[in-house]
Design a protein around this motif. Sequence first.
Motif, PDB file in Angstrom:
ATOM      1  N   ALA A 513      -0.827 -48.000  -0.693  1.00 23.63           N
ATOM      2  CA  ALA A 513       0.369 -48.508  -1.366  1.00 23.63           C
ATOM      3  C   ALA A 513       0.736 -47.658  -2.568  1.00 23.63           C
ATOM      4  O   ALA A 513       1.926 -47.476  -2.876  1.00 23.63           O
ATOM      5  N   GLU A 514      -0.261 -47.129  -3.250  1.00 23.07           N
ATOM      6  CA  GLU A 514      -0.005 -46.303  -4.432  1.00 23.07           C
ATOM      7  C   GLU A 514       0.878 -45.107  -4.112  1.00 23.07           C
ATOM      8  O   GLU A 514       1.643 -44.638  -4.954  1.00 23.07           O
ATOM      9  N   HIS A 515       0.787 -44.610  -2.888  1.00 18.52           N
ATOM     10  CA  HIS A 515       1.558 -43.422  -2.500  1.00 18.52           C
ATOM     11  C   HIS A 515       2.768 -43.750  -1.638  1.00 18.52           C
ATOM     12  O   HIS A 515       3.456 -42.843  -1.174  1.00 18.52           O
ATOM     13  N   ARG A 516       3.023 -45.038  -1.396  1.00 24.11           N
ATOM     14  CA  ARG A 516       4.134 -45.409  -0.522  1.00 24.11           C
ATOM     15  C   ARG A 516       5.091 -46.418  -1.156  1.00 24.11           C
ATOM     16  O   ARG A 516       6.252 -46.462  -0.779  1.00 24.11           O
ATOM     17  N   TRP A 517       4.591 -47.245  -2.089  1.00 28.44           N
ATOM     18  CA  TRP A 517       5.408 -48.394  -2.509  1.00 28.44           C
ATOM     19  C   TRP A 517       6.625 -47.998  -3.341  1.00 28.44           C
ATOM     20  O   TRP A 517       7.556 -48.778  -3.513  1.00 28.44           O
ATOM     21  N   GLY A 518       6.665 -46.778  -3.833  1.00 28.38           N
ATOM     22  CA  GLY A 518       7.849 -46.331  -4.561  1.00 28.38           C
ATOM     23  C   GLY A 518       9.112 -46.358  -3.724  1.00 28.38           C
ATOM     24  O   GLY A 518      10.224 -46.484  -4.252  1.00 28.38           O
ATOM     25  N   VAL A 519       8.959 -46.262  -2.394  1.00 22.04           N
ATOM     26  CA  VAL A 519      10.123 -46.340  -1.499  1.00 22.04           C
ATOM     27  C   VAL A 519      10.862 -47.659  -1.708  1.00 22.04           C
ATOM     28  O   VAL A 519      12.093 -47.713  -1.729  1.00 22.04           O
ATOM     29  N   THR A 520      10.111 -48.739  -1.875  1.00 22.93           N
ATOM     30  CA  THR A 520      10.741 -50.044  -2.043  1.00 22.93           C
ATOM     31  C   THR A 520      11.527 -50.117  -3.343  1.00 22.93           C
ATOM     32  O   THR A 520      12.572 -50.778  -3.426  1.00 22.93           O
ATOM     33  N   MET A 521      11.049 -49.443  -4.377  1.00 25.76           N
ATOM     34  CA  MET A 521      11.722 -49.474  -5.674  1.00 25.76           C
ATOM     35  C   MET A 521      12.936 -48.561  -5.693  1.00 25.76           C
ATOM     36  O   MET A 521      13.904 -48.811  -6.419  1.00 25.76           O
ATOM     37  N   VAL A 522      12.888 -47.503  -4.898  1.00 23.65           N
ATOM     38  CA  VAL A 522      14.087 -46.668  -4.748  1.00 23.65           C
ATOM     39  C   VAL A 522      15.217 -47.497  -4.147  1.00 23.65           C
ATOM     40  O   VAL A 522      16.383 -47.360  -4.533  1.00 23.65           O
ATOM     41  N   ALA A 523      14.886 -48.381  -3.206  1.00 20.95           N
ATOM     42  CA  ALA A 523      15.908 -49.265  -2.632  1.00 20.95           C
ATOM     43  C   ALA A 523      16.537 -50.131  -3.717  1.00 20.95           C
ATOM     44  O   ALA A 523      17.764 -50.324  -3.758  1.00 20.95           O
ATOM     45  N   SER A 524      15.721 -50.666  -4.628  1.00 17.26           N
ATOM     46  CA  SER A 524      16.254 -51.474  -5.725  1.00 17.26           C
ATOM     47  C   SER A 524      17.101 -50.631  -6.666  1.00 17.26           C
ATOM     48  O   SER A 524      18.122 -51.096  -7.192  1.00 17.26           O
ATOM     49  N   TYR A 525      16.690 -49.390  -6.883  1.00 18.97           N
ATOM     50  CA  TYR A 525      17.462 -48.491  -7.748  1.00 18.97           C
ATOM     51  C   TYR A 525      18.850 -48.244  -7.167  1.00 18.97           C
ATOM     52  O   TYR A 525      19.862 -48.354  -7.872  1.00 18.97           O
ATOM     53  N   PHE A 526      18.912 -47.954  -5.871  1.00 19.74           N
ATOM     54  CA  PHE A 526      20.228 -47.708  -5.274  1.00 19.74           C
ATOM     55  C   PHE A 526      21.054 -48.997  -5.209  1.00 19.74           C
ATOM     56  O   PHE A 526      22.283 -48.950  -5.327  1.00 19.74           O
ATOM     57  N   ALA A 527      20.396 -50.135  -5.067  1.00 14.90           N
ATOM     58  CA  ALA A 527      21.136 -51.402  -5.133  1.00 14.90           C
ATOM     59  C   ALA A 527      21.811 -51.540  -6.487  1.00 14.90           C
ATOM     60  O   ALA A 527      22.975 -51.961  -6.585  1.00 14.90           O
TER      61      ALA A 527
END
Length: 926
Positions: A513-527
Motif C-alpha cells: 500500500a505504501e507504494h500504491r495508495w497514492g493513486v487513490t489520493m490523486v483521484a481526490s486531487y483531480f476531483a
Amino acid sequence: MASTTPLADSGPATAGGPLLAGSGAGPGTAPADPALVGHKFSRQYEMRRAGLPVPAFFALTAEAYSACVPAPAGFPGAGAGTEELTAWARTARGVVRAAALPPGLARQVLAGFDELAGPEGLVAVRGCVAAEPDGSGEDGAADPFAGLSDSFLYVRREALLDRVADCWASAYNPEAVLYRVRRGVDATAVRVAVGVQRMVPGVRSFVMFTSDPRGGADQAVVAAAHGIGEGIVQERADIDHFFMDRATGAVRAELTVKSVMAGPDPARPDAGPVLLPVPDALGEPPVLSDGEVRAIGEVAARVEELFGGPQDIEGTLTADGRIHLVQARPVVRAAAPREDGVPPVPWTNHNLTESFPGVTSTLTYSQARVFYRTGFADFYRRLGVPEDSLRRDQHHLSRMIGYLDGRVYYRLDAWFALHGRIPGFDLIRPMWQRSLGLTEHDRDPAPDRAARRRAWRQVLRAAPRLTRAYVSQPRRLREFLRWWDDLMARWPSFEECTADELVARYRTMWTEAEHRWGVTMVASYFALVFLTCADALLARWVPDGAALLPRLMGGGRPNRTLASVRSVLALAERAAADPALRSAVLERPAPEVWREITEGRYGTGTADAFARHLRTYGDRALHDLKLEVLTPRQEPWRIVTALRPYIGQGPTVAANEADEAAARDAARHALREACPAPLRRAVLGAVLASLRFSVKAREDTRFCRSQLYGVSREVMRGLARRLVEAGLLDRAEDVVHLQTEEVLGAFDGTLPDTDLRALVRRRAARYAESAAAADPPAYFTVPGGLPVPVALASRHDTAAAGGPDADGVLRGIASSSGTARGRALVVRDTGVPPEACVGRILVAKETDPGWLALMMAAEGIVVERGSLVSHTAISGRLLGVPTVVAVREAMTAIEDGAWIEIDGTAGTVRLLSGDGTAGEVDEPCA
C-alpha cells in the motif's frame, strides 16, 4: 442627520441607573458607558458625538435587563458537560424570553421608535452584553465575541417589543453559554443592553479593516457587496475585496461575479433580510469604485484616530452614495507569533471526524498515522514533488494528524507545508480549505494576484507531468483496483492463520500500500481541481450555478458504494419475496435469523446471496475506520438488522436505478435551460464528466480503504487473542489501547516494554477521561514551539458562527437536491437501528460510509460538517435523498423529534412549528 432626544429622564430607573439612554443632544443620560450599554453602543455614541455618520439610536441599558429579567436558576456549574450546559441554556433562554417589558417602559420604547423612524418606519434591534468593570465584554478589545448576542433588521413598530425580548434571551443562547464557560466567565452574571437604531436604506455595504487583520500590514482591507452588510458578515452574499495602500491611496481589487445579495424582499416585507438576486447589470462591475474605497478609508481613518487603534468597521452606502457607519470594534488580528518568533499552530478536525469521530482508540490512531504518512508520500511523488523535498519534509509527513485528548486532528501547518509543494496548489487552495470545512474565520486568506501568477507559472512548468498523471489516471486506477481485489481474493480467511502468518499478511499489505495508495489520493486531487473549475464556470456562465452544481455531480457509472447499496436492496427484495424469511427478519432476533440463513433453512440461493454480500461488503459499518468498532465481518447478523426498514418500505434495485437515471436527465435538462450556449455547455459537460469520474474513483478507493482497515482489524483481533492466551492481556478487547507496532512487536521481538497490562490500564483510564470531557472545537490554534500537551492549556478558539436566522432557517451547503419535511432524528449514538430512521430526517455532526443503512431509510440528511465532495454529500446524491452539509450548530439548534423542512437545492433547513406547519417557530434556539 436626525437625532433623538435622550430618554433616560423620562423612564423608570433602578438604584443602579437608568433603563433608557439616547444618542442625541440635550440633558439626560448619554449611552457612553460600556458598563451601561455595552461597547457596541458606547462606540456608536462616541462616533456620533465626533460628527461621524452614524444613524440615530437609543438603548435599553443593562439596568433595564436587570430590572425586567429574572435570573435563571439551576446552573449546573462550569465543569458540566456540553449536553448538560446546552440543556440548561435552552431552559434559561425560555425563562428570559418569557419576560415582558413593564407597561411604562414599553410605552417609552415605542415612543422612542416613533421619534426615530415614525410609526411606519423601520429600525434595527441589536443586543450587546454590557462590559464588566475591567472593560471586558462583547466587542471589547480583548474578547470581541464574548456575548454572541442576536440582532434583527427591518423591525416594524408592532414587532419591536418582541425583538427586544429576543435580544435579552440571546444572553442564554447555547453557543453564548458554552463560549462564556470556555472563557472562564460567569455564565449567569450576564447583562444585555439592546440598541434600537433607525434603519438606513443601504443599497451597498462594506466591512473595512483599517489595517490588514492577517498580519497588520499598512493597507486597509475592504469587503463589499450589494445589499446590506448581513450578506458580508454571514458570508451569504457574493463579495468583492479591495486593498488600499494607506500611504499612497492606491487601490487593488479582487472581484467576483455577483449573483447573490442580502436585503429586504418587497414582496415579503416582514421576512427580514433574505437572499436576493443581484441585477444583471451589477454582476460584473466592482461594488465600489476606487474613489469610494478611498472615501470610506478617509471616514475609517477618523474612526481609527478617535479610538486610538486599528478598527473593524461596518457600514452601508445609500442610493445617493452617502456613507453611513453602523459599527466599529478593534481589529481582531490573526494570532501573533510568540516573542521568540514561533508562529501559532492551527489544528482542525472539520472533515476528519467523518472518518474518526469523537474519542478514538490508540490502536486506530497509530494505524491512521501510518496511512497518512505513507499514502501521502506516494501521492506527492506522483504529482512530481522531488524526493529530496520529501526527505526534508519527513517531519511534516509524520505529524499530518495529531492525537489531542483522545481525538484525531489535522495539524494544518504541516498540511500547508506539504500541499504547498504541489504545482499550482494556490489555485485550488480556497476550494481545498472549503472542502476541509474551514470557515472564513479559520482559513488562510485567499492568495493575492502575485501568488496566483506564480501558481500558474508552476502549473505551466509541470503541465507535461500533470497531463500524464491525468491521462494515465483511468489505467492506474484499474491497475490499483485489480491489485487490491486480487489481494483480497487471496486472503479468504484469517481464522486458521498462525501469529507469524498474520504478521506477515499485515506487513505485506501495508508495504504494498505504501507504494500504491497514492493513486487513490490523486483521484481526490483531480476531483478537487475539477470541482474548482466547475464552480468557477457555473458562477460565471449560469445564473444560480452554485445551486445547480450538486445536481450536476450526480450520474456517471456506479461506484462500489452504490453497489453495496444495491446489494442490500437485492437482499431485502429476496427476503420480502419469501414470507417465512420476511417474518423472521422483521420479528425475530437477528443473530438467530442469520444462523438459520447460513444453515440453508431458506434455501441455498439465499444462503449464497447473504454470504456473497458479507464477503464483499462485510467491512462497511458505522465508523468502520475505527479499529475498536466491530463490523458485519465480526458480527454478520448486523446484515439482517440492516434489511428491516427496506422490507417494509419496498424499495427495489430497479427503482433505485430508475431514480438515478431520472435525476441525471433532470440535471442535464436544467443545464440546457440555464446555459443555452452550446459551446459553454460542451465545456461544462467535459469538466463535469471529469469531476464525476474523479468522484467515482474517490468512492471506489474509499471502499478499498474500509477493506484495508478491515484487514488490519482482523489481524489485530487475531493477535490479541493470542496475547490473551499467552497471559500478556486480560481481554482481547484491550488491544485497542495498544499501538499497532506494540502488538506486532510482541511477536517480532521488538517490544521495549513487555508489561502490556500496565500500558492498557493507563491508556484505558485516559481514554475514559477523554470520553467524559466535552469535545474541543473543530478549529483552534495553540502556541508554537511548546510541547503540544502544554500548549493545549493556552489554546485559542475561534468563535463559531451558526444557528438559525431570525426567520428560523439554518443554512449550509446544498448537496443533494429535493425537499423533505418530517421529524428530526438527532443521531448522537451510532447504535441507532436503521428502522428508527424511516420517515425521519437525520441530523448528525458528520457521517461516514457506514451510515449508508441509516441514510437509505431516511427522508433527508443534515450534518454540521462536510463539503460538496464529502461522503455525506456524495451518498445523498447517490441515494436521491435531500442533503445539506456544513450546517453549523445543527445539533444544537434542532431538537430530536422537532419538525423541520430541508431543501437540498437551496441548502436550507427550516425549523417548523410544533405541528409540522410553516410559520412561527417554537423557540428554534431554545
